[in-house]
Write a protein that holds these residues in place. Sequence first.
Motif, short mmCIF file in Angstrom:
data_model
loop_
_atom_site.label_atom_id
_atom_site.label_comp_id
_atom_site.label_asym_id
_atom_site.label_seq_id
_atom_site.Cartn_x
_atom_site.Cartn_y
_atom_site.Cartn_z
N VAL A 34 0.84 -1.20 0.00
CA VAL A 34 0.00 0.00 0.00
C VAL A 34 0.87 1.25 0.00
O VAL A 34 0.63 2.20 -0.75
N VAL A 35 1.92 1.26 0.84
CA VAL A 35 2.80 2.43 0.89
C VAL A 35 3.51 2.64 -0.43
O VAL A 35 3.62 3.77 -0.91
N ALA A 36 3.98 1.57 -1.07
CA ALA A 36 4.66 1.70 -2.36
C ALA A 36 3.70 2.22 -3.43
O ALA A 36 4.04 3.12 -4.21
N GLY A 37 2.49 1.67 -3.47
CA GLY A 37 1.52 2.11 -4.47
C GLY A 37 1.08 3.54 -4.28
O GLY A 37 0.99 4.31 -5.24
N MET A 38 0.84 3.93 -3.03
CA MET A 38 0.40 5.30 -2.78
C MET A 38 1.53 6.30 -2.98
O MET A 38 1.30 7.42 -3.43
N GLY A 39 2.76 5.91 -2.65
CA GLY A 39 3.89 6.80 -2.91
C GLY A 39 4.07 7.05 -4.39
O GLY A 39 4.35 8.17 -4.82
N CYS A 40 3.90 6.01 -5.19
CA CYS A 40 3.97 6.19 -6.64
C CYS A 40 2.77 6.99 -7.15
O CYS A 40 2.90 7.75 -8.12
N GLY A 41 1.62 6.85 -6.51
CA GLY A 41 0.47 7.68 -6.87
C GLY A 41 0.72 9.15 -6.59
O GLY A 41 0.28 10.03 -7.34
N ILE A 42 1.43 9.45 -5.51
CA ILE A 42 1.79 10.84 -5.20
C ILE A 42 2.71 11.39 -6.29
O ILE A 42 2.56 12.53 -6.73
N PHE A 56 8.04 1.80 -8.78
CA PHE A 56 7.10 0.75 -8.40
C PHE A 56 7.58 -0.62 -8.87
O PHE A 56 7.53 -1.60 -8.12
N LEU A 57 8.07 -0.69 -10.10
CA LEU A 57 8.54 -1.97 -10.61
C LEU A 57 9.80 -2.43 -9.89
O LEU A 57 9.95 -3.62 -9.58
N ILE A 58 10.71 -1.51 -9.61
CA ILE A 58 11.92 -1.88 -8.88
C ILE A 58 11.58 -2.31 -7.47
O ILE A 58 12.08 -3.31 -6.96
N TYR A 59 10.67 -1.58 -6.82
CA TYR A 59 10.32 -1.92 -5.45
C TYR A 59 9.65 -3.28 -5.38
O TYR A 59 10.05 -4.13 -4.59
N LEU A 60 8.63 -3.48 -6.21
CA LEU A 60 7.92 -4.76 -6.15
C LEU A 60 8.77 -5.90 -6.68
O LEU A 60 8.67 -7.02 -6.19
N GLY A 61 9.62 -5.62 -7.64
CA GLY A 61 10.43 -6.68 -8.20
C GLY A 61 11.61 -7.07 -7.33
O GLY A 61 12.01 -8.22 -7.30
N GLY A 62 12.16 -6.13 -6.59
CA GLY A 62 13.35 -6.41 -5.81
C GLY A 62 13.10 -6.58 -4.34
O GLY A 62 13.30 -7.66 -3.77
N MET A 63 12.65 -5.53 -3.70
CA MET A 63 12.58 -5.54 -2.24
C MET A 63 11.49 -6.45 -1.70
O MET A 63 11.66 -7.06 -0.65
N LEU A 64 10.37 -6.57 -2.38
CA LEU A 64 9.33 -7.45 -1.86
C LEU A 64 9.70 -8.93 -2.01
O LEU A 64 9.25 -9.76 -1.23
N VAL A 65 10.52 -9.25 -3.00
CA VAL A 65 11.00 -10.62 -3.10
C VAL A 65 11.90 -10.94 -1.91
O VAL A 65 11.79 -12.00 -1.27
N VAL A 66 12.79 -10.01 -1.57
CA VAL A 66 13.65 -10.19 -0.39
C VAL A 66 12.80 -10.25 0.87
O VAL A 66 13.04 -11.07 1.76
#
Length: 173
Positions: A34-42, A56-66
């Motif tokens: 939610v924080v990643a999506g809303m930050g990108c919405g801002i 958004f793609l880097i965050y979801l692709g990298g950090m959420l996998v970790v």
Amino acid sequence: MTFVLYLILFCFMMGLVAVASNPSPYFGALGLVVVAGMGCGILVGHGGPFLSLVLFLIYLGGMLVVFAYSAALAAEPYPETWGSRPVVAYTVIYVVGLGLVSMLFWGGWYESSWMSSDEVGEFSMFRGDVGGVALMYSAGGWLLVVSAWVLLLTLFVVLELTRGLGRGALRAV
């Protein structure tokens, strides 16, 4: 547009409260998304659609996998849920604190300052995010290498912290 940005900022703050209230990592992952999506919405609301898509793609692709891998290693038999007393207490404390801080700073914010970079197009020859994209790739190349190194270091730190006392084949039986 201002109402939409207010709504996105509210959801961003509630996502931060969800992460900070420290539930189990399984439930904290939803707050991070939610924080990643809303930050990108801002960022989109202020005229940076390409940068928000890249982040958004880097965050979801990298950090959420970790994060998912480390949460799987730190599996709890009885995880804290949203309805448990400590999580509800922390959530109430954080929401009240956020309300007090927002009341403290509420008088200085005005809606006229919420303009995207596309609304001042008559003063520029390009869109608002085009110059930033070129600058990010030309002058920010060394920052990309440093960021990749920091992400690799973060991966090793998270894996070392979640490993615990298990030493694989060397552990005492």
